[in-house]
Design a protein around this motif. Structure first.
Motif, PDB file in Angstrom:
ATOM      1  N   ALA A   1       0.338  12.822   9.309  1.00  9.10           N
ATOM      2  CA  ALA A   1       0.221  12.314   7.935  1.00  9.10           C
ATOM      3  C   ALA A   1       1.182  13.052   7.013  1.00  9.10           C
ATOM      4  N   ARG A   2       1.311  14.360   7.225  1.00 11.71           N
ATOM      5  CA  ARG A   2       2.246  15.125   6.391  1.00 11.71           C
ATOM      6  C   ARG A   2       3.689  14.703   6.656  1.00 11.71           C
ATOM      7  N   ALA A   3       4.037  14.478   7.921  1.00 10.87           N
ATOM      8  CA  ALA A   3       5.399  14.046   8.261  1.00 10.87           C
ATOM      9  C   ALA A   3       5.716  12.700   7.613  1.00 10.87           C
ATOM     10  N   GLU A   4       4.752  11.788   7.649  1.00 12.39           N
ATOM     11  CA  GLU A   4       4.961  10.480   7.018  1.00 12.39           C
ATOM     12  C   GLU A   4       5.143  10.632   5.504  1.00 12.39           C
ATOM     13  N   TYR A   5       4.316  11.469   4.896  1.00 16.44           N
ATOM     14  CA  TYR A   5       4.419  11.718   3.453  1.00 16.44           C
ATOM     15  C   TYR A   5       5.776  12.314   3.099  1.00 16.44           C
ATOM     16  N   GLU A   6       6.200  13.307   3.861  1.00 16.30           N
ATOM     17  CA  GLU A   6       7.491  13.962   3.586  1.00 16.30           C
ATOM     18  C   GLU A   6       8.658  12.991   3.756  1.00 16.30           C
ATOM     19  N   ALA A   7       8.579  12.117   4.757  1.00 13.96           N
ATOM     20  CA  ALA A   7       9.654  11.135   4.973  1.00 13.96           C
ATOM     21  C   ALA A   7       9.715  10.138   3.813  1.00 13.96           C
ATOM     22  N   LEU A   8       8.547   9.663   3.391  1.00 15.41           N
ATOM     23  CA  LEU A   8       8.525   8.725   2.259  1.00 15.41           C
ATOM     24  C   LEU A   8       8.997   9.405   0.971  1.00 15.41           C
ATOM     25  N   LYS A   9       8.616  10.649   0.802  1.00  8.13           N
ATOM     26  CA  LYS A   9       9.035  11.385  -0.395  1.00  8.13           C
ATOM     27  C   LYS A   9      10.556  11.573  -0.413  1.00  8.13           C
ATOM     28  N   ALA A  10      11.151  11.875   0.737  1.00  9.50           N
ATOM     29  CA  ALA A  10      12.609  12.024   0.822  1.00  9.50           C
ATOM     30  C   ALA A  10      13.301  10.697   0.515  1.00  9.50           C
ATOM     31  N   GLU A  11      12.724   9.603   1.008  1.00  8.61           N
ATOM     32  CA  GLU A  11      13.274   8.274   0.713  1.00  8.61           C
ATOM     33  C   GLU A  11      13.196   7.977  -0.781  1.00  8.61           C
TER      34      GLU A  11
ATOM     35  N   ALA B   1       0.024   7.028  -1.865  1.00  4.74           N
ATOM     36  CA  ALA B   1      -0.989   6.702  -0.853  1.00  4.74           C
ATOM     37  C   ALA B   1      -0.834   7.602   0.373  1.00  4.74           C
ATOM     38  N   ALA B   2       0.396   7.840   0.795  1.00  4.35           N
ATOM     39  CA  ALA B   2       0.631   8.718   1.940  1.00  4.35           C
ATOM     40  C   ALA B   2       0.212  10.149   1.621  1.00  4.35           C
ATOM     41  N   GLY B   3       0.443  10.583   0.391  1.00  5.74           N
ATOM     42  CA  GLY B   3       0.004  11.922  -0.013  1.00  5.74           C
ATOM     43  C   GLY B   3      -1.506  12.038  -0.010  1.00  5.74           C
ATOM     44  N   ASP B   4      -2.171  11.001  -0.487  1.00  5.89           N
ATOM     45  CA  ASP B   4      -3.645  11.003  -0.456  1.00  5.89           C
ATOM     46  C   ASP B   4      -4.152  11.021   0.987  1.00  5.89           C
ATOM     47  N   ALA B   5      -3.523  10.235   1.861  1.00  8.81           N
ATOM     48  CA  ALA B   5      -3.920  10.200   3.268  1.00  8.81           C
ATOM     49  C   ALA B   5      -3.715  11.570   3.913  1.00  8.81           C
ATOM     50  N   TRP B   6      -2.617  12.219   3.579  1.00  8.08           N
ATOM     51  CA  TRP B   6      -2.362  13.556   4.130  1.00  8.08           C
ATOM     52  C   TRP B   6      -3.423  14.539   3.651  1.00  8.08           C
ATOM     53  N   GLU B   7      -3.747  14.495   2.349  1.00  5.99           N
ATOM     54  CA  GLU B   7      -4.780  15.391   1.827  1.00  5.99           C
ATOM     55  C   GLU B   7      -6.117  15.154   2.530  1.00  5.99           C
TER      56      GLU B   7
ATOM     57  N   ARG C   1      -8.445  19.207   9.233  1.00  6.74           N
ATOM     58  CA  ARG C   1      -7.543  19.896  10.155  1.00  6.74           C
ATOM     59  C   ARG C   1      -8.265  20.861  11.091  1.00  6.74           C
ATOM     60  N   ASN C   2      -9.166  21.634  10.586  1.00  5.75           N
ATOM     61  CA  ASN C   2      -9.777  22.706  11.393  1.00  5.75           C
ATOM     62  C   ASN C   2     -10.891  22.224  12.322  1.00  5.75           C
ATOM     63  N   PHE C   3     -11.212  20.953  12.306  1.00 11.98           N
ATOM     64  CA  PHE C   3     -12.287  20.464  13.160  1.00 11.98           C
ATOM     65  C   PHE C   3     -11.882  20.406  14.631  1.00 11.98           C
ATOM     66  N   SER C   4     -10.632  20.012  14.885  1.00 15.41           N
ATOM     67  CA  SER C   4     -10.183  19.924  16.281  1.00 15.41           C
ATOM     68  C   SER C   4      -8.659  19.843  16.316  1.00 15.41           C
ATOM     69  N   ALA C   5      -8.134  19.946  17.521  1.00 15.94           N
ATOM     70  CA  ALA C   5      -6.680  19.843  17.703  1.00 15.94           C
ATOM     71  C   ALA C   5      -6.191  18.440  17.367  1.00 15.94           C
ATOM     72  N   SER C   6      -6.992  17.429  17.660  1.00 15.50           N
ATOM     73  CA  SER C   6      -6.574  16.057  17.341  1.00 15.50           C
ATOM     74  C   SER C   6      -6.558  15.835  15.830  1.00 15.50           C
ATOM     75  N   HIS C   7      -7.510  16.452  15.132  1.00 16.27           N
ATOM     76  CA  HIS C   7      -7.494  16.362  13.669  1.00 16.27           C
ATOM     77  C   HIS C   7      -6.258  17.063  13.091  1.00 16.27           C
ATOM     78  N   ALA C   8      -5.899  18.193  13.686  1.00 16.14           N
ATOM     79  CA  ALA C   8      -4.701  18.916  13.237  1.00 16.14           C
ATOM     80  C   ALA C   8      -3.454  18.077  13.485  1.00 16.14           C
TER      81      ALA C   8
END
Length: 127
Positions: A86-96, A61-67, A73-80
């Motif tokens: 989202a990527r940080a959360e995905y990577e943390a869950l993946k490491a766990e 689910a976190a990977g889907d949210a990140w995708e 991402r390119n729409f604005s700085a807040s989107h980036a």
């Protein structure tokens, strides 16, 4: 002289047989404890596998949210920033997940070794 050599052979054979039988007899007294340990190890491994399966769903689910966030991402700085979070959360869950999987595999390896030891010392063959 031949009788003396023959007696030594039988005496040596008796010592070898006694040495081989002694560990099995000694281990037989611990068989019920070994069986309880294996049983609790199986329950623990099942619980860990269930935890791993739940975490796997969270990682997906976190990977889907990140995708999804990455597509914006390119729409604005807040989107980036949202995509980065989202990527940080995905990577943390993946490491766990990787850590939990490693722990589960180590536990299963010990459990298999314990079961093999139990089978070698306690289980009897039925014919």
């Amino acid at each position: 002289m031949i009788k003396l050599v023959s007696h030594f052979r039988f005496a040596a054979l008796g010592i070898v047989i006694a040495a081989l039988a002694a560990p099995s007899a000694l281990a037989a007294s611990d068989c019920s404890q070994m069986a309880r340990t294996i049983k609790s190890g199986q329950a623990s491994a099942k619980a860990m596998a269930a935890d791993r399966d739940e975490l796997l769903l969270e990682v997906e689910a976190a990977g889907d949210a990140w995708e999804d966030q990455e597509a914006l991402r390119n729409f604005s700085a807040s989107h980036a920033a949202e995509a980065d979070a989202a990527r940080a959360e995905y990577e943390a869950l993946k490491a766990e997940l990787v850590s939990l999987e490693d722990d589960l595999q180590a536990r299963l390896s010990r459990l298999n070794r314990d079961a093999a030891n139990y089978n070698r010392t306690c289980a009897t063959r039925r014919r």
